[in-house]
Design an enzyme around this catalytic site. Structure first.
Site, short mmCIF file in Angstrom:
data_model
loop_
_atom_site.label_atom_id
_atom_site.label_comp_id
_atom_site.label_asym_id
_atom_site.label_seq_id
_atom_site.Cartn_x
_atom_site.Cartn_y
_atom_site.Cartn_z
N ASP A 131 48.68 39.34 44.20
CA ASP A 131 48.35 40.71 44.63
C ASP A 131 47.15 40.71 45.58
OD1 ASP A 131 47.98 43.90 42.85
OD2 ASP A 131 48.91 43.35 44.76
N LYS A 133 45.18 41.71 48.49
CA LYS A 133 45.12 42.83 49.45
C LYS A 133 43.68 43.32 49.45
CE LYS A 133 46.87 46.00 45.92
NZ LYS A 133 47.97 46.88 45.49
N ASN A 136 41.83 44.64 46.41
CA ASN A 136 41.50 43.75 45.28
C ASN A 136 40.42 42.75 45.63
OD1 ASN A 136 43.38 44.96 43.64
ND2 ASN A 136 44.99 43.50 44.07
N ASP A 149 40.59 41.66 40.13
CA ASP A 149 41.87 42.22 39.66
C ASP A 149 42.97 41.17 39.55
OD1 ASP A 149 43.51 45.37 40.30
OD2 ASP A 149 44.06 43.68 39.04
N THR A 167 51.28 49.47 47.28
CA THR A 167 51.86 49.23 48.60
C THR A 167 52.85 48.08 48.60
OG1 THR A 167 51.39 48.48 50.82
CG2 THR A 167 49.85 47.76 49.13
#
Ligand SMILES: COc1cccc(-c2nc(Nc3cc(C)[nH]n3)cc3ccccc23)c1
Length: 281
Positions: A131, A133, A136, A149, A167
């Protein structure tokens, strides 16, 4: 070590995440400043994410890298779970990105070099973040970035499906393939997301940003344009990360040696010479 709420002096609320609030806190005996993330068990149950939180704690507790937010410990009472996290003083990276619209190439390159270093550490431990992005990533007091995260991270290899939330922009093509919905995917998914992150740092928006349907179609075809104002070196790295075939994506070791990274991430000798030269001028 056993922790409990009385050990901490709770400071100002830093903000609200998806499943909890984050407070500045100080451990009374040592004066150590940290961030205390408070999760309500009822909310986790309703969100069906208790397993994810348990995995986040299990994985993040065993990581120690300057570009990965530390999880020092956790404890709970009847209603809440408390995560004792490293405090990153400069907050959320995506807020800096939105404020600056896009990062200059030297700053983006330094961030990507730090991400590559953190991912190398994670992948050596067979942890896939899954994840990556801007939302995070946090920024430390010295401007260094810290991946936070780990709710979506897993131990590789995995065939765990990732239920859609947030997203689609960062999803790699192999996770979108219908036949592969429960299919095997590996650490290579983080390389694709690193490519999306590099693009977003430099351009200010994600490469496949569109309506949800169109985004999925554009990802599956790797249909994206790199604007002319992006340097050829940066474009080259983006093109080597955003490759449909996971096996053909540039490995993390080669990212640190990539011309764009070398050009902007002076280390050791050259940094020293540059510093001494400028101090003479
Ligand atoms: C939604 O906005 C949120 C939510 C949670 C935390 C912040 C925030 N966090 C941190 N640092 C942190 C957070 C953690 C878990 N470790 N270090 C610093 C900040 C500074 C200014 C504003 C906001 C901040 C924002």
């Amino acid at each position: 070590r056993q922790f409990h709420l009385g050990m901490f002096e709770i400071g100002k609320p830093l903000g609200k995440g998806k499943f909890g609030r984050v407070y500045l806190a100080k451990e009374r005996s040592s004066g150590f400043v940290c961030a205390l993330k408070v999760l309500h068990k009822s909310e986790l149950q309703h969100g069906g994410v208790e397993k994810q939180v348990r995995r986040e704690i299990e994985i993040q507790s065993n990581l120690a890298h300057t570009n990965i937010l530390r999880l020092f410990g956790h404890f709970h009472d009847s209603k809440r779970i408390f995560l004792i996290l490293e405090f990153a003083a400069k907050g959320e990276l995506y807020k800096h990105l939105r404020k600056e619209t896009r990062f200059p190439e030297w700053k983006a390159a330094q961030y990507i070099a730090q991400m590559a270093s953190a991912l190398k550490y994670l992948h050596r431990k067979h942890v896939i973040h899954r994840d990556i992005k801007p939302e995070n990533i946090l920024v430390g007091i010295h401007g260094e970035i810290k991946i936070s995260d780990f709710g979506w991270s897993v131990h590789a290899p995995t065939n765990r499906r990732k239920t859609m939330c947030g997203t689609l922009d960062y999803l790699p093509p192999e996770m979108l393939k219908p036949g592969n919905s429960d299919g095997y995917y590996s650490e290579k998914v983080d390389l694709w997301s690193l490519g999306v992150l590099t693009y977003e740092f430099l351009v200010g928006e994600a490469p496949f940003e569109d309506t949800p349907i169109m985004t999925q179609r554009r990802i599956a075809r790797c249909d994206m344009q790199v604007p002319a104002f992006i340097s050829p070196e940066a474009k080259d790295l983006i093109k080597r990360l955003l490759v449909l075939d996971p096996e053909k994506r540039i490995p993390l070791e080669d990212i640190e040696q990539h011309p764009w990274i070398i050009k902007h991430c002076v280390k050791g000798e050259r940094a020293y010479n540059r510093a001494s030269a400028s101090s003479k001028s």
